[in-house]
Design a protein around this motif. Structure first.
Motif, PDB file in Angstrom:
ATOM      1  N   LEU A   7     114.941  24.645  29.309  1.00 52.00           N
ATOM      2  CA  LEU A   7     116.385  24.357  28.661  1.00 52.00           C
ATOM      3  C   LEU A   7     116.474  22.868  28.638  1.00 52.00           C
ATOM      4  CD1 LEU A   7     119.060  25.240  27.300  1.00 52.00           C
ATOM      5  CD2 LEU A   7     119.965  25.749  29.541  1.00 52.00           C
ATOM      6  N   ARG A  61     113.108  28.518  34.045  1.00 46.87           N
ATOM      7  CA  ARG A  61     114.101  28.658  32.635  1.00 46.87           C
ATOM      8  C   ARG A  61     115.258  27.549  32.405  1.00 46.87           C
ATOM      9  NH1 ARG A  61     113.615  34.190  30.940  1.00 46.87           N
ATOM     10  NH2 ARG A  61     115.522  34.015  29.903  1.00 46.87           N
ATOM     11  N   TYR A  89     119.752  32.709  29.017  1.00 46.91           N
ATOM     12  CA  TYR A  89     120.122  31.180  28.524  1.00 46.91           C
ATOM     13  C   TYR A  89     121.574  30.874  28.478  1.00 46.91           C
ATOM     14  CZ  TYR A  89     114.962  30.120  28.813  1.00 46.91           C
ATOM     15  OH  TYR A  89     113.612  29.941  29.014  1.00 46.91           O
TER      16      TYR A  89
END
Length: 462
Positions: A229, A225, A264
């Motif tokens: 990002l 993740r 996020y």
């Protein structure tokens, strides 16, 4: 399609998350035909929609319900047992008065917008409630998006509904193969499409806007993740003339269909964020109105974008794997990496693949629900004259004696689908104290998932 005596199609939708509420409520509207047209012809609303939200970890918050944008005539939170009692009362007391002041007519359709195990439990519960009844509503279920995992498991848990909607030609073929392969009745499978596709066809605009559609559980690992990002932020820095958006499904503390342990919003706090990068929420359709490139790992948002002919990229950076769900896009022409996108690549979708996914970018979407409406109309006619077959799920205590009781027990139902001893009371509304306890328990669970669980996992890796 045929409707109740008051010329209004009455539908109950039971959903267990924001996305499934969106699918279920919009499916109800699609199956009932044009609500506006019916209202003009009869002077009344063409659809009466009662919403039931299954109590659990993913029960939608008011903000999430507002974001979906679907209005129900009534909406309340229930357990499976409370829902079954409401349906039983609806059939028994159909001559009473409804909350809207009108006659409380029996439901024409019940839409189960739930995870597979919950669908199976409710189907058995409904079979028990309607045992011996000459008339009953017809039951519809299906999937909220791309079916890329647990195909057999999910399908067999949905067997027993009168209609199992498939979102594409490909899904309809696969569903029938599974049912035929185990000797289950496959006549309930009906091809349709995702009910929330729509919007204006894509037209380039300025500034060029790139949107990354995040998913709660794909990918799952922190490193993956964080990588996605960082690549999104790098793309924003490489292209300062572009607007780069991270489209998020939920705010911290909220849950969707899948658990999000590493939101996020939390990861971005430690990053160097360029001025042309923003986090956004809201209705996906409204975000697509200003999107020039939709990027995702495997979100259903990709199908929404393809339907509108928005350039769409399904990322390969982390591999093409079943665990990511991007293997479902093999043959789409949309697979690409961030390196390729940084260099200006814009994927070109394969028309044949797109057509098989029920996307209908060629304009045929308006007829995508015709077969489902026809099948529902036929079954509704049989339901009214009492000739509709009883609900008969494939899983029974004979075919799955080591599996079915556990599924039923999760919803406080016994092997006979009746309430287990000690099950939460379903004959009264929860008082203020009980409601407060439920809210606190749900908040504690979400805090544990998003704060405590990741810490424990990291400690275990030391």
């Amino acid at each position: 399609m045929p409707v109740s005596n008051n010329k209004t199609t009455r539908v109950a939708v039971l959903a267990d998350s924001d996305t499934r509420w969106k699918w279920g409520s919009l499916t109800a509207s699609r199956l009932a035909g044009s609500v506006e047209g019916a209202a003009e012809a009869t002077g009344e609303r063409g659809l009466h929609l009662d919403g039931y939200l299954l109590r659990g970890r993913a029960t939608p918050t008011p903000r999430q319900l507002e974001e979906v944008g679907v209005r129900a005539d009534s909406l309340r939170e229930v357990t499976a047992i409370e829902f079954l009692k409401a349906i039983e009362a609806n059939g028994r007391d159909s001559g009473g008065r409804g909350s809207d002041g009108g006659d409380e007519a029996p439901y024409d359709i019940i839409v189960l917008a739930l995870v597979g195990g919950a669908v199976q439990a409710v189907l058995h519960g409904l079979a028990r409630v309607w045992n011996g009844s000459a008339r009953r509503p017809l039951v519809v279920t299906g999937y909220v998006g791309v079916v890329y995992e647990k195909l057999a498991d999910g399908l067999l848990l949905r067997h027993g509904a009168d209609v199992v909607l498939a979102n594409s030609r490909q899904d309809a073929e696969r569903f029938r193969e599974v049912y035929d392969g185990v000797g289950a009745d496959a006549s309930g499978v009906v091809e349709a499409a995702l009910p929330f596709l729509g919007g204006e066809p894509y037209a380039p605009r300025e500034p060029h806007t790139v949107v990354f559609a995040a998913q709660p559980s794909v990918p799952e690992k922190r490193a993956d993740r964080s990588y996605l990002l960082s690549r999104l932020l790098q793309h924003a820095k490489r292209h300062p003339e572009r607007e780069v958006l991270l489209k998020l499904r939920s705010k911290p503390g909220e849950h969707t269909t899948h658990i999000e342990e590493l939101p996020y919003q939390k990861l971005v706090r430690s990053e160097d964020v360029p001025p042309n990068f923003r986090l956004v929420y809201g209705h996906m359709g409204e975000v697509l109105d200003r999107t020039d490139l939709l990027v995702t790992v495997s979100s259903t948002a990709a199908l929404e974008a393809l339907h509108r002919r928005v350039p769409t990229a399904v990322l390969t950076d982390l591999g093409i794997r079943e665990a990511l769900g991007n293997h479902a896009f093999i043959g789409s022409g949309c697979l690409a990496s961030w390196d390729q996108l940084d260099a200006g690549h814009s994927p070109t979708p394969d028309p044949e693949w797109v057509a098989r996914q029920g996307v209908a970018a060629d304009g045929a979407y308006e007829t995508a629900f015709d077969a489902a409406r026809k099948r529902v109309a036929e079954l509704a006619e049989r339901a009214r004259d009492g000739s509709l077959d009883p609900i008969r799920p494939y899983y029974t205590l004979v075919t799955a004696p080591g599996y079915l009781p556990g599924i039923l027990a999760r919803h406080h139902l016994g092997p006979d689908a009746g309430p287990l001893p000690g099950a939460p009371a379903a004959d009264r509304e929860p008082g203020p104290v009980r409601q407060a306890v439920r809210t606190a328990a749900r908040g504690a669970y979400r805090h544990g998932v998003q704060r405590v669980a990741p810490v424990i996992r990291r400690m275990g890796e030391l």
